[in-house]
Design an enzyme around this catalytic site. Structure first.
Site, PDB file in Angstrom:
ATOM      1  CE1 TYR A 183       2.176  -4.702  -1.113  1.00  0.00           C
ATOM      2  CE2 TYR A 183       2.847  -6.893  -1.650  1.00  0.00           C
ATOM      3  CZ  TYR A 183       2.354  -5.831  -0.976  1.00  0.00           C
ATOM      4  OH  TYR A 183       1.347  -6.496   0.136  1.00  0.00           O
ATOM      5  CD  GLU A 325      -1.093  -2.572   4.672  1.00  0.00           C
ATOM      6  OE1 GLU A 325      -2.241  -2.954   4.127  1.00  0.00           O
ATOM      7  OE2 GLU A 325      -0.378  -3.323   4.868  1.00  0.00           O
TER       8      GLU A 325
HETATM    9  O1  LIG Z   1       3.397  -4.812   2.421  1.00  0.00           O
HETATM   10  C1  LIG Z   1       3.513  -6.229   2.203  1.00  0.00           C
HETATM   11  O2  LIG Z   1       4.621  -6.809   1.780  1.00  0.00           O
HETATM   12  C2  LIG Z   1       2.832  -7.025   3.707  1.00  0.00           C
HETATM   13  C3  LIG Z   1       2.314  -6.126   4.656  1.00  0.00           C
HETATM   14  O3  LIG Z   1       1.345  -5.637   4.512  1.00  0.00           O
HETATM   15  C4  LIG Z   1       3.463  -5.824   5.669  1.00  0.00           C
HETATM   16  O4  LIG Z   1       4.632  -6.511   5.578  1.00  0.00           O
HETATM   17  O5  LIG Z   1       3.220  -4.871   6.608  1.00  0.00           O
HETATM   18 MG   LIG Z   2       1.436  -3.911   5.987  1.00  0.00          MG
END
Ligand SMILES: O=C([O-])CC(=O)C(=O)O
Ligand SMILES: [Mg+2]
Length: 655
Positions: A183, A325
């Protein structure tokens, strides 16, 4: 003289035809024959003679392979798999005709752009010569990802392709260590390089080319029971901007966390990307880029496509939670408002980040020995007025109203929001509603329109400094030192991602403030040694919130995700920090306990939804039974990576 009459085949200029003529002429010498027609006397004999001397006709086999598989099964068979298939017929396409993916049931299971065997070979050749994982100096600069992290990512990726149970066991047993690899921040590097790293597809690919087909193509996904979907259109990937279809790395990484952190079964989650084109010219020009070669579609056509996607996935999987997202601000809020009142959706960047920021402030207050009510006394400067920034500001203001008893107007007066043009005040023409509520009034403002961050910090003397601009080092030494001058224990959260987009590092914030600041950052940061003392850096990342929130919404069958549910998640998280961690200055609980944290968040979310009257009967009964029983009920829904014995069911026999 005999005349030679040869029936022309489709193209007289074709080389094959010419060769055939030459062979024929050589065979018959200078004499000519009429083939297959009635000619002068003796023709039958001559014809037979010719037939005897012509090379025999050998039928050329059609280049067809008979396959007894379709869809995902076909793609996972190395013998039939061809990598990226052509979905869009282009002049240069030597790959698959459009009809083939329909015939073979793989529409949506592959990225849209065509490829050729030669391009695939070139890509593998590059990996063969220069190493499989290519980390260029600019990757380290833009993503903060080292070759070592990329190497680890590759090990985990290969494992996930071979054995998911083992992958998740490993991930769960080493969560804090491996979350930064699958991640943030490594996922940022994966997205930037998705077109080079691409080996096998994961998830579903929807594109503007699939208009009017989505409702049918979702059936190409080989799983009747999907519990969670994460979708992006790749327009704002972390703080890295428009990465087009390369953004697919984000839904994959988020759903890995759904399974590891909240126990969603890995076979029941679905990463999706909607490819409406990209405005990233460099990517489009790259022959290995897998997305559509067109600028982004916007306006009504864009919303029609997203509507079609939402309808298609919700129709097939009505119980799934849908997480939006990394959509650019212009669309993110509109989409959230479009669906949130009647679909089980949330936007993680707006709502998840907001909840985690508020949770971090409550955690910070715990570190300072203050109750949640003290939120209302804070003066907050937030840099970044995008979807994440404004979501955070709105959530904290809601916390001030709920815990601190302020009116919404009084709460709004506690904020100073800056964007690329400096402090946002009501002078600004055409401010959207979600920003104007927090724009400083021009009449009684200490700081002025367009003031830079340093000026604002000096004039306002904030107690809290939040960074959500995705623009890199905005918290300079001067800014950090000004924070430390007027405030004994300033709360400093550089929340932008990935590492290179963060406003400052843990080292900078902690050393400039002499270890007095309460610090947490969006991407993971190392502990800092100062004057013989170790300062641990917390991670203000939505990974604390979205897995548990989604789990609560899914198993509670809450139908929608409300502000109250998000508030419940934000309020419970700081209560889960151990006293030891609070004493060490940590504003979030330990990631090693992520399963427990997600279960507690899910339970809190379900309780709140139950109080508002929208959970299923089973969840309502679990709530009524008490907290321990509710927690047990939640944990009973979580997947644990262990081997189970397998049973064979012959085709056609029902379970
Ligand atoms: O993905 C991540 O670490 C946090 C998030 O959603 C972004 O920064 O868009
Ligand atoms: Mg994000």
């Amino acid at each position: 003289m005999w005349r030679l009459l040869v029936r022309s085949c489709s193209s007289s200029s074709s080389r094959q035809h010419k060769q055939q003529q030459q062979r024929l002429a050589a065979a018959v010498g200078s004499r000519c024959y009429t083939i297959g027609g009635t000619t002068e006397g003796g023709s039958q004999k001559k014809h037979e003679e010719l037939q005897a001397r012509l090379p025999p006709f050998v039928p050329k086999p059609e280049p067809v392979t008979i396959v007894h598989k379709q869809g995902m099964e076909l793609l996972h068979d190395p013998w039939y798999n061809k990598g990226k298939w052509s979905m869009v017929p282009t002049v240069s396409s030597t790959a698959f005709p459009h009809s083939e993916r329909e015939r073979m049931g793989v529409r949506g299971l592959l990225p849209p752009r065509t490829t050729t065997l030669q391009l695939q070979e070139d890509r593998i050749m590059a990996a063969y010569k220069h190493g499989v994982v290519l980390v260029k100096p600019e990757d380290v600069a833009t993503g903060g990802v080292t070759s070592e992290m990329a190497r680890k990512w590759k090990v985990l990726q290969d494992l996930q392709n071979r054995n998911e149970t083992l992958f998740y066991k490993l991930l769960l047993d080493n969560f804090a260590e491996m979350a930064p690899i699958i991640y943030t921040p490594t996922v940022g590097w994966v997205c930037s390089n998705y077109h080079n790293l691409y080996r096998r597809p994961r998830g579903m690919f929807f594109s503007s080319y699939d208009k009017d087909h989505m409702a049918a193509m979702v059936y190409n996904w080989p799983q009747d029971d999907v519990h969670a979907i994460v979708v992006t259109d790749g327009s704002r990937i972390l703080g890295l901007g428009d990465l087009g279809i390369n953004g697919m790395g984000i839904p994959c990484g988020k759903l890995d966390l759904y399974s590891a952190a909240a126990g969603f079964h890995p076979s029941k989650v679905l990463p999706c990307v909607i490819d409406v084109g990209t405005n990233n010219a460099a990517l489009r020009a790259d022959p290995l880029y897998c997305g559509l070669d067109q600028p982004r579609i916007t306006g009504p056509a864009y919303y029609e496509l997203v509507d079609e996607f939402v309808n298609a996935v919700m129709a097939r999987w009505p119980n799934a939670v849908l997480q939006f997202e990394d959509f650019q601000m212009a669309h993110a809020l509109t989409l959230l408002q479009r669906y949130r009142d009647h679909h089980l959706v949330f936007n993680d960047d707006i709502q998840g980040t907001a909840a985690v920021a508020l949770a971090g402030l409550y955690g910070g207050l715990r570190v300072l020995g203050k109750p949640q009510e003290a939120l209302a006394e804070q003066r907050i400067v937030c840099v970044g007025a995008g979807s994440a920034g404004m979501g955070v500001v709105r959530q904290i203001a809601a916390g001030m109203v709920k815990r601190g008893g302020l009116t919404p107007e009084a709460a709004a007066s506690k904020f100073w929001v800056l964007d690329a043009q400096g402090l946002v005040t009501q002078y600004r023409p055409g401010l959207p509603g979600y920003v104007s509520r927090f724009a400083r009034p021009t009449s009684c403002s200490v700081a002025e329109e367009g003031d830079g961050l340093l000026d604002v910090v000096r004039k306002v003397r904030p107690t809290v400094l939040l960074g959500l601009a995705g623009a890199g080092k905005l918290f300079t030494t001067e800014v950090l030192s000004a924070m430390g001058q007027h405030c004994e224990r300033p709360i400093i959260f550089p929340m932008s991602n990935p590492t290179s987009k963060m406003e400052c590092t843990s080292q900078e914030a902690i050393s400039v403030t002499g270890g007095r600041c309460v610090f947490a950052s969006g991407s993971p940061q190392p502990s800092v040694e100062l004057d013989g003392k170790t300062y641990v850096a917390g991670q203000a990342n939505n990974l604390y919130i979205f897995p548990g929130l989604a789990l609560g919404a899914h198993i509670g069958k809450t139908k929608i995700v409300t502000d109250n549910m998000l508030m419940a998640a934000a309020e419970i998280l700081p209560q889960l920090i151990s006293d030891k961690d609070v004493a060490a200055g940590l504003v979030y609980p330990s990631l090693e306990d992520i399963r427990l944290l997600s279960a507690e968040i899910a339970a809190a979310v379900i309780k709140t939804a139950a109080a508002d009257g929208h959970v299923c009967d089973e969840a309502a009964a679990a709530v009524a039974a008490g907290h321990v029983q509710l927690l047990d009920w939640v944990r009973g829904h979580m997947f644990t990576p262990t081997y189970s014995s397998l049973a064979y069911l012959p085709p056609g026999i029902k379970e």
